[in-house]
Design an enzyme around this catalytic site. Structure first.
Site, mmCIF file in Angstrom:
data_model
loop_
_atom_site.group_PDB
_atom_site.id
_atom_site.type_symbol
_atom_site.label_atom_id
_atom_site.label_comp_id
_atom_site.label_asym_id
_atom_site.label_seq_id
_atom_site.Cartn_x
_atom_site.Cartn_y
_atom_site.Cartn_z
ATOM 1 N N GLU A 65 1.332 5.322 4.691
ATOM 2 C CA GLU A 65 2.473 6.204 4.378
ATOM 3 C C GLU A 65 1.984 7.577 3.911
ATOM 4 O OE1 GLU A 65 4.450 3.473 1.735
ATOM 5 O OE2 GLU A 65 4.817 2.169 3.460
ATOM 6 N N GLU A 105 -4.678 -2.560 7.203
ATOM 7 C CA GLU A 105 -3.218 -2.623 7.186
ATOM 8 C C GLU A 105 -2.630 -2.064 8.480
ATOM 9 O OE1 GLU A 105 -1.550 -2.979 3.003
ATOM 10 O OE2 GLU A 105 -1.534 -0.881 3.539
ATOM 11 N N TRP A 132 3.608 -1.208 -5.201
ATOM 12 C CA TRP A 132 5.055 -1.087 -5.449
ATOM 13 C C TRP A 132 5.688 0.074 -4.713
ATOM 14 C CZ3 TRP A 132 5.779 -2.017 -11.453
ATOM 15 C CH2 TRP A 132 5.758 -3.397 -11.695
ATOM 16 N N LYS A 133 4.877 1.022 -4.271
ATOM 17 C CA LYS A 133 5.418 2.259 -3.670
ATOM 18 C C LYS A 133 6.363 2.917 -4.690
ATOM 19 C CE LYS A 133 4.862 -0.145 0.626
ATOM 20 N NZ LYS A 133 5.058 -0.182 2.049
ATOM 21 N N GLY A 168 5.887 -3.580 6.093
ATOM 22 C CA GLY A 168 7.323 -3.491 5.831
ATOM 23 C C GLY A 168 8.184 -3.993 6.979
ATOM 24 N N SER A 227 3.199 -7.280 5.512
ATOM 25 C CA SER A 227 4.171 -8.388 5.486
ATOM 26 C C SER A 227 3.559 -9.718 5.044
ATOM 27 C CB SER A 227 4.866 -8.522 6.847
ATOM 28 O OG SER A 227 5.614 -7.356 7.121
ATOM 29 N N GLY A 287 3.144 -5.307 -0.215
ATOM 30 C CA GLY A 287 4.164 -4.353 -0.652
ATOM 31 C C GLY A 287 5.402 -5.104 -1.123
ATOM 32 N N GLY A 288 6.308 -5.402 -0.172
ATOM 33 C CA GLY A 288 7.595 -6.035 -0.500
ATOM 34 C C GLY A 288 7.453 -7.277 -1.366
ATOM 35 N N HIS A 293 -3.333 5.221 2.146
ATOM 36 C CA HIS A 293 -2.276 4.332 2.658
ATOM 37 C C HIS A 293 -1.620 4.993 3.883
ATOM 38 C CE1 HIS A 293 1.477 2.059 2.858
ATOM 39 N NE2 HIS A 293 0.827 1.108 2.220
HETATM 40 C C1 PEP Z 1 1.883 -1.959 2.101
HETATM 41 O O1 PEP Z 1 2.696 -1.058 2.068
HETATM 42 O O2 PEP Z 1 0.710 -1.755 1.731
HETATM 43 C C2 PEP Z 1 2.311 -3.264 2.586
HETATM 44 C C3 PEP Z 1 1.393 -4.118 2.957
HETATM 45 O O3 PEP Z 1 3.664 -3.504 2.619
HETATM 46 P P1 PEP Z 1 4.404 -4.882 3.045
HETATM 47 O O4 PEP Z 1 3.682 -5.997 2.382
HETATM 48 O O5 PEP Z 1 5.795 -4.721 2.537
HETATM 49 O O6 PEP Z 1 4.315 -4.973 4.530
#
Ligand code: PEP
Length: 251
Positions: free
Chosen positions: A97, A167, A10-11, A173, A213, A234-235, A95
C-alpha cells in the site's frame, strides 16, 4: 533456530479506544516470546497507549512506517529516532500500500531500511507481487529486484536480523490467500535471493513471513512449510479473538 513470528498489521483501522480494548483482551494471553513471537504494527499515534498497556510484555509493538531521516523539516512524517526512543522493535517498510498509494520506490525503501537499522530497530520488509506480473512470468525478476533494491549497502550482520514478508498484492485484503504451496514458493525465492547476496548462513537465520488473507483456518497449513517462519496478517489481526486464534495456531 528461527523463532516463528506472528505479526499483525492494523493499517489505519483503529481508534485509541479500540487499541485499548484490544490490548486488554490479549495482554496476558499471548505465547512466550521465546516460543512464538507475536507483534502488532500500528499507526504511530496508537503506539504509546499500546506500549503502556503491554504489561506482560509479550507483544512486540511495531510501527507501520517511518521516514528515512531522523529529524528535519519533513511535515507529517514519523521519526525513526523517536520510534526507537519509545522502545519500538519493528517497523514495516515497503508495504504494497505504501508502494502503490504513496509512490514508494525501491530507493526510498532502501533508505528507510537503513534508517530503521541505524536506530537499532528491525525492518519487516514487505515484497509484493501483482497478478499481472505473475501471469506475465515476471514474478521471479520482480521479487528479486525488490529484495536487492531494498538491501543495497546493508551488511551481513544486519541482514541476519531481517524479517521479510512475501505479500502478493492479489492476496492482500482479498479474502483469497495464496495456497500454502504458492506461499512457500515465494518465501523460498526470497530466501534464495538472500543466500545469493549474503550466503547460506545469513539466509538460514533471517525470517521470511507470508502475508495475504491469512486467517485461523489457513494458518496451520501455511506455517507447516519449511521456508515460512511466520505470517503478517491484516484483517485477521484486528479482532482480539481472531488474533489469539492465529497466535495459538498450534493448539
Ligand atoms: C497486509 O496488509 O499486510 C495483509 C496481509 O492484509 P490481509 O491479511 O488483510 O490480506
Amino acid at each position: 533456530m528461527r523463532i516463528p513470528l506472528i505479526a499483525g498489521n492494523w493499517k489505519m483501522n483503529k481508534s485509541i479506544e479500540d487499541a485499548r480494548s484490544f490490548m486488554q483482551a490479549v495482554s496476558d494471553r499471548l505465547p512466550e516470546p521465546a516460543q512464538i513471537e507475536t507483534a502488532i504494527a500500528a499507526p504511530a499515534i496508537l503506539l504509546e497507549t499500546m506500549l503502556e498497556m503491554n504489561s506482560a510484555n509479550h507483544l512486540r509493538i511495531g510501527a507501520e512506517n517511518c521516514y528515512y531521516e531522523d529529524s528535519g523539516a519533513f511535515t507529517g512524517e514519523t521519526s525513526p529516532l523517536a520510534l526507537s526512543e519509545m522502545g519500538i522493535p519493528y517497523v514495516i517498510v515497503g508495504h504494497s500500500e505504501r508502494r502503490s498509494y504513496f509512490n514508494e520506490t525501491d530507493d526510498i525503501i532502501n533508505r528507510k531500511v537503513h534508517a530503521v537499522y541505524r536506530n537499532h530497530m528491525t525492518p519487516i520488509l514487505c515484497c509484493d507481487e501483482t497478478m499481472g506480473r505473475l501471469e506475465a512470468g515476471e514474478k521471479i525478476h520482480w521479487v528479486v529486484s525488490q529484495v536487492t533494491g531494498a538491501l543495497k549497502d546493508i551488511s551481513d550482520d544486519l541482514a541476519r536480523q531481517l524479517v521479510i514478508a512475501y505479500e502478493p498484492s492479489w492476496a492482500i485484503g482479498s479474502g483469497k490467500s495464496a495456497s500454502a504451496d504458492q506461499a512457500e514458493e515465494g518465501c523460498y525465492l526470497i530466501r534464495q535471493t538472500i543466500a545469493d547476496i549474503y550466503g547460506d548462513d545469513v539466509a538460514n537465520q533471517m525470517r521470511v513471513l507470508y502475508g495475504g488473507s491469512v486467517n485461523p483456518d489457513n494458518i496451520s497449513e501455511i506455517m507447516a512449510k519449511p521456508n515460512i517462519d511466520g505470517v503478517l496478517a491484516g484483517g485477521a489481526s484486528l479482532d482480539a479473538k481472531t488474533f489469539l486464534q492465529l497466535v495459538n495456531y498450534q493448539k
